[in-house]
Design an enzyme around this catalytic site. Structure first.
Site, PDB file in Angstrom:
ATOM      1  N   PRO A  70      30.893  33.983 -23.559  1.00 39.16           N
ATOM      2  CA  PRO A  70      31.204  33.595 -22.163  1.00 39.16           C
ATOM      3  C   PRO A  70      30.489  32.371 -21.476  1.00 39.16           C
ATOM      4  CG  PRO A  70      29.195  35.084 -22.165  1.00 39.16           C
ATOM      5  CD  PRO A  70      29.534  34.797 -23.627  1.00 39.16           C
ATOM      6  N   ASP A 109      30.183  34.287 -17.890  1.00 42.63           N
ATOM      7  CA  ASP A 109      28.619  34.294 -17.610  1.00 42.63           C
ATOM      8  C   ASP A 109      28.385  34.313 -16.349  1.00 42.63           C
ATOM      9  OD1 ASP A 109      26.278  34.935 -18.481  1.00 42.63           O
ATOM     10  OD2 ASP A 109      25.871  33.352 -19.700  1.00 42.63           O
ATOM     11  N   TRP A 540      20.349  35.394 -20.309  1.00 41.62           N
ATOM     12  CA  TRP A 540      20.708  35.426 -21.854  1.00 41.62           C
ATOM     13  C   TRP A 540      20.857  36.802 -22.600  1.00 41.62           C
ATOM     14  CZ3 TRP A 540      22.536  31.107 -24.421  1.00 41.62           C
ATOM     15  CH2 TRP A 540      22.335  30.109 -23.685  1.00 41.62           C
ATOM     16  N   GLN A 576      23.427  26.603 -29.882  1.00 45.64           N
ATOM     17  CA  GLN A 576      23.249  28.317 -29.513  1.00 45.64           C
ATOM     18  C   GLN A 576      22.192  29.174 -30.580  1.00 45.64           C
ATOM     19  OE1 GLN A 576      24.269  29.639 -27.094  1.00 45.64           O
ATOM     20  NE2 GLN A 576      25.305  27.835 -25.997  1.00 45.64           N
ATOM     21  N   TRP A 580      22.842  32.022 -27.679  1.00 47.38           N
ATOM     22  CA  TRP A 580      23.680  33.032 -27.847  1.00 47.38           C
ATOM     23  C   TRP A 580      23.397  33.758 -29.160  1.00 47.38           C
ATOM     24  CZ3 TRP A 580      29.341  34.177 -28.923  1.00 47.38           C
ATOM     25  CH2 TRP A 580      29.605  35.418 -28.454  1.00 47.38           C
ATOM     26  N   LYS A 613      23.769  15.348 -26.070  1.00 48.13           N
ATOM     27  CA  LYS A 613      24.637  16.380 -26.253  1.00 48.13           C
ATOM     28  C   LYS A 613      25.268  16.271 -24.734  1.00 48.13           C
ATOM     29  CE  LYS A 613      23.292  21.109 -25.299  1.00 48.13           C
ATOM     30  NZ  LYS A 613      22.446  22.261 -25.202  1.00 48.13           N
ATOM     31  N   LYS A 616      26.979  20.779 -19.199  1.00 46.27           N
ATOM     32  CA  LYS A 616      27.305  20.702 -17.796  1.00 46.27           C
ATOM     33  C   LYS A 616      26.275  20.662 -16.846  1.00 46.27           C
ATOM     34  CE  LYS A 616      28.610  24.908 -18.764  1.00 46.27           C
ATOM     35  NZ  LYS A 616      29.087  26.318 -18.886  1.00 46.27           N
TER      36      LYS A 616
END
Ligand SMILES: [Zn+2]
Ligand SMILES: [Zn+2]
Length: 623
Positions: A70, A109, A540, A576, A580, A613, A616
């Site tokens: 998500p 999320d 998380w 991740q 995640w 990298k 956002k």
């Protein structure tokens, strides 16, 4: 049979000369260019309802069980998402064409600091006190509203890239049904005795006013230059004799309560520049030139144990005996002087020494990272900013033996970029370190692509796995469903029904703060009032629960859950492994003792022009 490849003539695929900037305008470009073609295809897909038909395609056949990670919808998508989604889409489409039914539930999320930070910015709020003043209820209302600020951009991206995803009925981590499933899982973990609260050294963001988990910390390391200094601690009972210690965090010297030496190494008492100095033999050879000093005595570290020294600072009077030499195995001969300064409030090793020697706990720093009132010359100052002034002060008092700048990896808050500090805080943990073996066994059942991640980047992380610091001292998140009476009895609530059973009513509008904070009930053991321990949890954990919480398991969809567990396929960027990929495996191991996914593609990251990298939170994405 579904015709999923729209037909177009070869002519329309011919490249055109210039780059069109009018990507969204329909019919304003010359016929035959790529933008017009794209719009034609999209229109055709829309008219024929292609996405929905693909989502239904092969229903009734064997499942290919995909799980969409998500994204947070309060930030706009960037080009790195296009890449990630292409990797997901390609495999799912292939399996779909091979005859499998591929449910592809979208997900959002919604909780956590990223959302809180954007609301703080919007309201011009700078810290937690101002949030409390503004009111938790209006604050979380703002958070909820802000979650989907950019959802139209996400939907448009999804459609324009032709990503087959079910956005009509996505899972949403802030929905009560999702939270209820998460609560259920936390209760399972609590019943296994794996949920505990304790005083531990945790990485802490002074700006956000909350601790972070080790996998969050792992995402924010940067190379920085910090001062490293050699300090002279004056021996208490011996004239003109100093213990030479070394530190890279001068600000922690204010809270110093002991020194540590390695019990099994040799130390030297030397004559050096007209004074006597004590340091490790191996380090003396490294740091000093031959002929520069004269050895007076050679002793072991354990001979030094118990020797007293004069404190550097007396701002805070320790409540127990302090300022003597302790011994500890972690003192190495790799760097420094072989004498380590100990401040139990600021380091895991220090904390352990403090427990062993019953040292006082001197905390000279506020949770916001500034010095307390007692530290008169530097009160109110951010500790790392005070480093330079502390160094100057030690120098003026003749207690400094050397300074050099030292570049090392230092952790920063992955959301707000503030340098993290290590603090002793009360936190609620999942004891993942006890599940290390299970995590590694479950990882063995997972097929990684590329395969070296399995025992490399990911496997190494599991081998060193730390307890999961779950609690966040914040507002917008899944509330930790832990209640406690004043006699320390605990209860974890695992469902809405249970709230009704315990309180006799159901008047909570939603499972968020501040409403759940108002739930109280009598303790089953002593009758005292049970109150919620007012943390929210690491977001998380929310996304790591997606494989069951998206289905509101176990309250609904039990059969569907069985059909979809474990998932066949997930794909995300390599960053991740500590995000995640880890939280999915950690939650499924703690709750089900099985991996929640069987195959994972771990793709490279899209970098910006400077090789960093795209992310956002850093604002360096290309739309
Ligand atoms: Zn922060
Ligand atoms: Zn009780």
């Amino acid at each position: 049979m579904l015709n999923i490849i729209p037909s177009f003539s070869l002519h329309s695929l011919k490249p055109t000369g210039g780059i069109s900037v009018n990507v969204d305008g329909e019919g304003q470009n010359p016929p035959g260019d790529s933008v017009t073609l794209e719009n034609e295809v999209l229109k055709r897909w829309r008219d024929l309802d292609i996405i929905d038909r693909l989502l239904e395609h092969n229903k009734g056949n064997e499942y290919f069980r995909f799980l969409e990670g998500p994204p947070t919808a309060n930030a706009a998508p960037g080009i790195h998402h296009v890449f990630a989604r292409t990797v997901k889409d390609t495999v799912c489409r292939h399996r779909n064409m091979k005859g499998f039914y591929v449910p592809r539930m979208g997900g959002w999320d919604c909780h956590g600091l990223p959302v809180e930070l954007s609301v703080e910015r919007k309201l011009g709020i700078e810290n937690k006190d101002q949030i409390e003043e503004y009111g938790i209820e209006p604050f979380i209302k703002q958070c909820r509203e802000s979650v989907f600020t950019h959802i139209d951009l996400w939907s448009r991206l999804t459609e324009r890239m032709g990503y087959v995803l079910d956005l009509k009925d996505p899972y949403i981590t802030m929905k009560d049904s999702y939270i209820e499933s998460v609560w259920w899982s936390l209760k399972e973990i609590w019943k296994k005795g794996l949920l505990t609260e304790g005083h531990q050294i945790v990485p802490f963001c002074p700006r956000c006013g909350t601790s972070l988990s080790s996998h969050e910390v792992a995402q924010g390391y940067k190379e920085v230059e910090d001062p490293s200094i050699f300090i002279k601690f004056k021996a208490a009972s011996r004239e003109n004799t100093y213990l030479l210690a070394w530190t890279t965090t001068p600000w922690t010297l204010i809270s110093n309560v002991a020194l540590a030496v390695n019990p099994d190494e040799f130390y030297l008492r030397i004559a050096y520049k007209g004074q006597e100095m004590i340091l490790a033999e191996k380090r003396a050879h490294e740091l000093l030139k031959e002929g520069e000093y004269e050895v007076i005595q050679r002793i072991t570290g354990s001979d030094l144990e118990g020797m007293s020294y004069e404190p550097l600072y007396n701002f805070i009077e320790p409540e127990k005996p302090a300022h003597f030499i302790t011994t500890a195995d972690f003192v190495t001969m790799e760097d420094g002087t072989g004498i380590v300064h100990i401040a139990p409030a600021f380091g895991e090793d220090d904390y352990q020494v403090g427990m062993r020697y019953d040292l006082p706990f001197v905390q000279a720093v506020h949770p916001n990272g500034t010095f307390k009132e007692e530290v008169t010359p530097w009160k109110g100052m951010f500790v790392k900013d005070a480093d330079e002034l502390i160094i100057r002060d030690l120098d003026e008092r003749g207690l400094l033996e050397g300074v050099h700048m030292y570049s090392h990896q230092y952790p920063f808050c992955w959301r707000c970029d503030t340098p993290l500090l290590y603090y002793a805080r009360r936190s609620v943990f999942i004891r993942m370190s006890e599940l290390r073996r299970n995590l590694m066994d479950n990882n063995e059942k997972i097929n990684w692509y590329p395969s070296n991640i399995k025992r490399g980047r990911f496997g190494n992380f599991l081998e060193e796995v730390k307890d999961w610091n779950l609690s966040r001292e914040r507002y917008w998140g899944t509330p930790l469903p832990l209640w406690r009476c004043r006699n320390g009895h605990e209860h974890v609530i695992g469902s809405r029904d249970e709230i009704r059973e315990l309180t006799g009513k159901d008047d909570i509008p939603e499972l968020h703060r501040p409403y759940v904070d108002r739930i109280t009930f009598p303790c089953s053991e002593c009758g005292e009032e049970m109150k919620r321990v007012d943390y929210v949890i690491d977001c998380w954990y929310d996304s790591g629960s997606a494989f069951f919480a998206s289905l509101h398991y176990p309250f609904e969809n039990r059969e569907e859950f069985e059909r979809q567990f474990p998932r066949d396929y997930i794909a995300e960027g390599i960053d991740q492994t500590r995000g995640w990929f880890y939280s999915l495996l950690a939650v499924s191991t703690a709750v089900f003792d099985e991996p929640s996914y069987k195959n994972v593609i771990c793709h490279a990251l899209v970098l910006d022009g400077e090789g960093k990298k795209m992310s956002k939170s850093k604002g360096n994405v290309v739309d």
